[in-house]
Design an enzyme around this catalytic site. Structure first.
Site, mmCIF file in Angstrom:
data_model
loop_
_atom_site.group_PDB
_atom_site.id
_atom_site.type_symbol
_atom_site.label_atom_id
_atom_site.label_comp_id
_atom_site.label_asym_id
_atom_site.label_seq_id
_atom_site.Cartn_x
_atom_site.Cartn_y
_atom_site.Cartn_z
ATOM 1 N N CYS A 290 0.466 3.215 3.517
ATOM 2 C CA CYS A 290 0.971 2.785 4.826
ATOM 3 C C CYS A 290 2.015 1.679 4.751
ATOM 4 O O CYS A 290 2.463 1.182 5.780
ATOM 5 C CB CYS A 290 -0.180 2.345 5.725
ATOM 6 S SG CYS A 290 -0.965 0.799 5.204
ATOM 7 N N CYS B 259 0.846 -1.190 0.000
ATOM 8 C CA CYS B 259 0.000 0.000 0.000
ATOM 9 C C CYS B 259 0.880 1.238 0.000
ATOM 10 O O CYS B 259 1.792 1.360 0.834
ATOM 11 C CB CYS B 259 -0.894 -0.009 1.240
ATOM 12 S SG CYS B 259 -1.890 1.488 1.423
ATOM 13 N N CYS C 274 -7.124 -0.996 1.547
ATOM 14 C CA CYS C 274 -6.120 -1.432 2.509
ATOM 15 C C CYS C 274 -6.792 -1.551 3.877
ATOM 16 O O CYS C 274 -7.455 -0.620 4.323
ATOM 17 C CB CYS C 274 -4.981 -0.423 2.559
ATOM 18 S SG CYS C 274 -3.754 -0.766 3.846
ATOM 19 N N CYS D 166 -5.039 1.287 6.460
ATOM 20 C CA CYS D 166 -5.241 2.746 6.361
ATOM 21 C C CYS D 166 -6.507 3.135 5.597
ATOM 22 O O CYS D 166 -6.834 4.311 5.522
ATOM 23 C CB CYS D 166 -4.014 3.418 5.743
ATOM 24 S SG CYS D 166 -3.773 3.117 3.987
ATOM 25 N N CYS E 192 -8.956 -5.976 -9.414
ATOM 26 C CA CYS E 192 -8.549 -5.007 -10.430
ATOM 27 C C CYS E 192 -8.119 -3.734 -9.693
ATOM 28 O O CYS E 192 -8.954 -3.029 -9.129
ATOM 29 C CB CYS E 192 -9.719 -4.750 -11.360
ATOM 30 S SG CYS E 192 -9.326 -3.734 -12.782
#
Length: 151
Positions: A73, A70, A118, A121, A141
């Protein structure tokens, strides 16, 4: 009402959701903190649920072994072993790393889709569809703008 006005209104309504995911997350930042750490495109994708243009992310054609994290984070989200070429123009995976992502219904484009974010976060990653390969039959996707690739 003219058709163009109607369509423009629908697009604005579909884009009006402020943040990718609702709820409390381990990592939270103010809008100013997010804007300071992300480019305009990254902010639009990760914090405003926008979608990058197809075939624009270099991660779409990334084929080295590694892990996709991510950008918000640094949580490890997807392993390259689960990546495949879906032909859609966005990085696609048939599964995420266990306990890395969260999902929620997304009703913004005339149908219910599954939004993926995510879990740490809340940053918007993309959507999950039921047209992927075995063994899951899923296609995660994703927007490359929300990811960092690490070898």
């Amino acid at each position: 009402m003219h058709r163009r006005t109607f369509v423009t209104s629908l697009i604005a309504l579909a884009s009006s959701r402020a943040f990718a995911a609702t709820g409390t997350f381990e990592i939270s930042r103010t809008e100013a903190e997010w804007r300071a750490m992300l480019t305009d495109l990254e902010y639009a994708v990760m914090r405003e649920d926008k979608t990058e243009k197809a075939f624009t992310s270099p991660l779409n054609t990334e084929d080295r072994a590694g892990i996709y994290h991510c950008k918000g984070c640094d949580l490890a989200l997807y392993a390259s072993a689960q990546k495949y070429d879906s032909g859609t123009g966005w990085p696609s995976f048939w599964d995420a790393i266990p306990d890395a992502v969260g999902t929620q219904p997304d009703n913004t484009l005339f149908a219910t889709r599954t939004e993926v974010h995510c879990r740490r976060c809340g940053s918007h990653l993309g959507h999950i569809f039921d047209d992927g390969p075995e063994p899951t039959g899923k296609r995660h996707c994703l927007n490359g703008a929300s990811l960092v690739f690490k070898t």
